[in-house]
Motif scaffolding. Structure first.
Motif, PDB file in Angstrom:
ATOM      1  N   GLU A  15      35.920  63.999  -0.243  1.00  0.00           N
ATOM      2  CA  GLU A  15      35.891  65.071   0.732  1.00  0.00           C
ATOM      3  C   GLU A  15      34.612  65.214   1.337  1.00  0.00           C
ATOM      4  O   GLU A  15      34.460  65.600   2.587  1.00  0.00           O
ATOM      5  CB  GLU A  15      36.097  66.469  -0.279  1.00  0.00           C
ATOM      6  N   GLU A  16      33.524  65.008   0.676  1.00  0.00           N
ATOM      7  CA  GLU A  16      32.029  65.018   1.450  1.00  0.00           C
ATOM      8  C   GLU A  16      32.063  64.172   2.527  1.00  0.00           C
ATOM      9  O   GLU A  16      31.544  64.409   3.635  1.00  0.00           O
ATOM     10  CB  GLU A  16      31.172  64.807   0.388  1.00  0.00           C
ATOM     11  N   GLU A  17      32.403  62.983   2.251  1.00  0.00           N
ATOM     12  CA  GLU A  17      32.376  62.049   3.587  1.00  0.00           C
ATOM     13  C   GLU A  17      33.184  62.219   4.692  1.00  0.00           C
ATOM     14  O   GLU A  17      32.910  62.072   5.747  1.00  0.00           O
ATOM     15  CB  GLU A  17      32.659  60.769   2.977  1.00  0.00           C
ATOM     16  N   ARG A  18      34.392  62.989   4.362  1.00  0.00           N
ATOM     17  CA  ARG A  18      35.257  63.170   5.429  1.00  0.00           C
ATOM     18  C   ARG A  18      34.709  64.347   6.068  1.00  0.00           C
ATOM     19  O   ARG A  18      34.710  64.438   7.471  1.00  0.00           O
ATOM     20  CB  ARG A  18      36.734  63.708   4.815  1.00  0.00           C
ATOM     21  N   GLU A  19      34.166  65.323   5.434  1.00  0.00           N
ATOM     22  CA  GLU A  19      33.462  66.429   6.103  1.00  0.00           C
ATOM     23  C   GLU A  19      32.142  66.012   7.112  1.00  0.00           C
ATOM     24  O   GLU A  19      31.955  66.573   8.247  1.00  0.00           O
ATOM     25  CB  GLU A  19      32.819  67.459   5.041  1.00  0.00           C
ATOM     26  N   LYS A  20      31.520  65.120   6.593  1.00  0.00           N
ATOM     27  CA  LYS A  20      30.401  64.336   7.375  1.00  0.00           C
ATOM     28  C   LYS A  20      30.900  63.794   8.531  1.00  0.00           C
ATOM     29  O   LYS A  20      30.510  63.724   9.644  1.00  0.00           O
ATOM     30  CB  LYS A  20      29.589  63.659   6.327  1.00  0.00           C
ATOM     31  N   ALA A  21      32.087  62.837   8.188  1.00  0.00           N
ATOM     32  CA  ALA A  21      32.487  62.359   9.535  1.00  0.00           C
ATOM     33  C   ALA A  21      32.929  63.285  10.543  1.00  0.00           C
ATOM     34  O   ALA A  21      32.822  63.114  11.671  1.00  0.00           O
ATOM     35  CB  ALA A  21      33.785  61.554   9.185  1.00  0.00           C
ATOM     36  N   GLU A  22      33.743  64.407  10.227  1.00  0.00           N
ATOM     37  CA  GLU A  22      34.265  65.511  11.150  1.00  0.00           C
ATOM     38  C   GLU A  22      32.965  66.059  11.745  1.00  0.00           C
ATOM     39  O   GLU A  22      33.173  66.460  13.144  1.00  0.00           O
ATOM     40  CB  GLU A  22      34.935  66.526  10.427  1.00  0.00           C
ATOM     41  N   ARG A  23      31.718  66.281  11.232  1.00  0.00           N
ATOM     42  CA  ARG A  23      30.846  66.696  11.651  1.00  0.00           C
ATOM     43  C   ARG A  23      29.862  66.070  12.425  1.00  0.00           C
ATOM     44  O   ARG A  23      28.710  66.278  13.046  1.00  0.00           O
ATOM     45  CB  ARG A  23      29.847  67.523  10.857  1.00  0.00           C
ATOM     46  N   ALA A  24      30.088  64.614  12.520  1.00  0.00           N
ATOM     47  CA  ALA A  24      29.247  63.621  13.135  1.00  0.00           C
ATOM     48  C   ALA A  24      29.337  63.637  14.720  1.00  0.00           C
ATOM     49  O   ALA A  24      30.260  63.859  15.201  1.00  0.00           O
ATOM     50  CB  ALA A  24      29.735  62.059  12.661  1.00  0.00           C
ATOM     51  N   GLY A  25      27.896  63.479  15.075  1.00  0.00           N
ATOM     52  CA  GLY A  25      27.859  63.763  16.694  1.00  0.00           C
ATOM     53  C   GLY A  25      28.090  62.323  17.438  1.00  0.00           C
ATOM     54  O   GLY A  25      28.267  62.447  18.409  1.00  0.00           O
ATOM     55  N   GLU A  26      28.147  61.555  16.496  1.00  0.00           N
ATOM     56  CA  GLU A  26      27.894  60.135  17.301  1.00  0.00           C
ATOM     57  C   GLU A  26      29.224  59.182  16.669  1.00  0.00           C
ATOM     58  O   GLU A  26      29.449  59.338  15.493  1.00  0.00           O
ATOM     59  CB  GLU A  26      26.600  59.317  16.902  1.00  0.00           C
ATOM     60  N   PRO A  27      29.866  58.356  17.462  1.00  0.00           N
ATOM     61  CA  PRO A  27      30.892  57.508  17.263  1.00  0.00           C
ATOM     62  C   PRO A  27      30.705  56.508  15.896  1.00  0.00           C
ATOM     63  O   PRO A  27      31.251  56.371  15.065  1.00  0.00           O
ATOM     64  CB  PRO A  27      31.284  56.888  18.209  1.00  0.00           C
ATOM     65  N   ALA A  28      29.536  55.980  15.969  1.00  0.00           N
ATOM     66  CA  ALA A  28      29.172  55.222  15.071  1.00  0.00           C
ATOM     67  C   ALA A  28      28.874  55.967  13.652  1.00  0.00           C
ATOM     68  O   ALA A  28      29.099  55.506  12.555  1.00  0.00           O
ATOM     69  CB  ALA A  28      27.559  54.484  15.453  1.00  0.00           C
ATOM     70  N   THR A  29      28.432  57.115  13.668  1.00  0.00           N
ATOM     71  CA  THR A  29      28.199  57.793  12.456  1.00  0.00           C
ATOM     72  C   THR A  29      29.413  58.307  11.885  1.00  0.00           C
ATOM     73  O   THR A  29      29.553  58.135  10.563  1.00  0.00           O
ATOM     74  CB  THR A  29      27.260  59.200  12.854  1.00  0.00           C
ATOM     75  N   TYR A  30      30.379  58.518  12.818  1.00  0.00           N
ATOM     76  CA  TYR A  30      31.696  59.063  12.343  1.00  0.00           C
ATOM     77  C   TYR A  30      32.519  57.755  11.558  1.00  0.00           C
ATOM     78  O   TYR A  30      32.997  57.916  10.535  1.00  0.00           O
ATOM     79  CB  TYR A  30      32.652  59.235  13.788  1.00  0.00           C
ATOM     80  N   ARG A  31      32.273  56.580  12.346  1.00  0.00           N
ATOM     81  CA  ARG A  31      32.762  55.363  11.565  1.00  0.00           C
ATOM     82  C   ARG A  31      32.472  55.066  10.281  1.00  0.00           C
ATOM     83  O   ARG A  31      33.093  54.826   9.394  1.00  0.00           O
ATOM     84  CB  ARG A  31      32.680  54.152  12.430  1.00  0.00           C
ATOM     85  N   ILE A  32      30.838  55.267  10.082  1.00  0.00           N
ATOM     86  CA  ILE A  32      30.428  54.954   8.720  1.00  0.00           C
ATOM     87  C   ILE A  32      30.916  56.035   7.686  1.00  0.00           C
ATOM     88  O   ILE A  32      31.137  55.590   6.452  1.00  0.00           O
ATOM     89  CB  ILE A  32      28.830  55.050   8.860  1.00  0.00           C
ATOM     90  N   HIS A  33      30.956  57.162   8.104  1.00  0.00           N
ATOM     91  CA  HIS A  33      31.269  58.355   6.902  1.00  0.00           C
ATOM     92  C   HIS A  33      32.804  58.018   6.932  1.00  0.00           C
ATOM     93  O   HIS A  33      33.286  58.174   5.443  1.00  0.00           O
ATOM     94  CB  HIS A  33      30.933  59.712   7.476  1.00  0.00           C
ATOM     95  N   THR A  34      33.484  57.768   7.682  1.00  0.00           N
ATOM     96  CA  THR A  34      35.033  57.460   7.632  1.00  0.00           C
ATOM     97  C   THR A  34      35.177  56.186   6.404  1.00  0.00           C
ATOM     98  O   THR A  34      35.953  56.205   5.866  1.00  0.00           O
ATOM     99  CB  THR A  34      35.718  57.271   8.791  1.00  0.00           C
ATOM    100  N   GLU A  35      34.384  55.335   6.862  1.00  0.00           N
ATOM    101  CA  GLU A  35      34.437  53.811   5.958  1.00  0.00           C
ATOM    102  C   GLU A  35      33.963  54.232   4.297  1.00  0.00           C
ATOM    103  O   GLU A  35      34.643  53.996   3.515  1.00  0.00           O
ATOM    104  CB  GLU A  35      33.432  52.925   6.458  1.00  0.00           C
ATOM    105  N   PHE A  36      33.092  55.140   4.579  1.00  0.00           N
ATOM    106  CA  PHE A  36      32.664  55.713   2.919  1.00  0.00           C
ATOM    107  C   PHE A  36      33.535  56.477   2.410  1.00  0.00           C
ATOM    108  O   PHE A  36      34.091  56.262   1.198  1.00  0.00           O
ATOM    109  CB  PHE A  36      31.615  56.413   3.021  1.00  0.00           C
ATOM    110  N   ALA A  37      34.377  57.413   3.082  1.00  0.00           N
ATOM    111  CA  ALA A  37      35.452  57.919   2.582  1.00  0.00           C
ATOM    112  C   ALA A  37      36.715  57.237   2.144  1.00  0.00           C
ATOM    113  O   ALA A  37      37.146  57.283   1.146  1.00  0.00           O
ATOM    114  CB  ALA A  37      36.155  59.063   3.647  1.00  0.00           C
ATOM    115  N   ARG A  38      36.945  56.341   2.977  1.00  0.00           N
ATOM    116  CA  ARG A  38      38.280  55.237   2.546  1.00  0.00           C
ATOM    117  C   ARG A  38      37.580  54.413   1.155  1.00  0.00           C
ATOM    118  O   ARG A  38      38.584  54.113   0.399  1.00  0.00           O
ATOM    119  CB  ARG A  38      38.378  54.244   3.741  1.00  0.00           C
ATOM    120  N   HIS A  39      36.516  53.948   1.226  1.00  0.00           N
ATOM    121  CA  HIS A  39      36.030  53.131  -0.060  1.00  0.00           C
ATOM    122  C   HIS A  39      35.976  54.138  -1.229  1.00  0.00           C
ATOM    123  O   HIS A  39      36.560  53.658  -2.272  1.00  0.00           O
ATOM    124  CB  HIS A  39      34.496  52.905   0.269  1.00  0.00           C
TER     125      HIS A  39
END
Length: 63
Positions: A15-39
């Motif tokens: 949940e934390e990583e999904r929230e961080k991905a949603e708040r990410a301002g940059e596509p790369a940051t979004y991808r990183i947090h999405t990858e963490f959430a999936r992991h």
């Protein structure tokens, strides 16, 4: 057998990583947090199913 605390921890991290991905301002940051959430989600599923915990592509785990 998975410990309740492990399941709670990985659920929270997903949940934390999904929230961080949603708040990410940059596509790369979004991808990183999405990858963490999936992991973390894969680790959670593995714990619940009693399977070995998967590793990241580079062989390291997330802690």
């Amino acid at each position: 057998m998975a410990l309740k605390s492990d399941i709670e921890y990985f659920s929270r991290r997903v949940e934390e990583e999904r929230e961080k991905a949603e708040r990410a301002g940059e596509p790369a940051t979004y991808r990183i947090h999405t990858e963490f959430a999936r992991h973390y989600e894969r680790k959670l599923r593995s714990l619940i199913a009693g399977q070995p915990v998967p590793q990241l592509k580079n062989g390291s785990g997330l802690h």
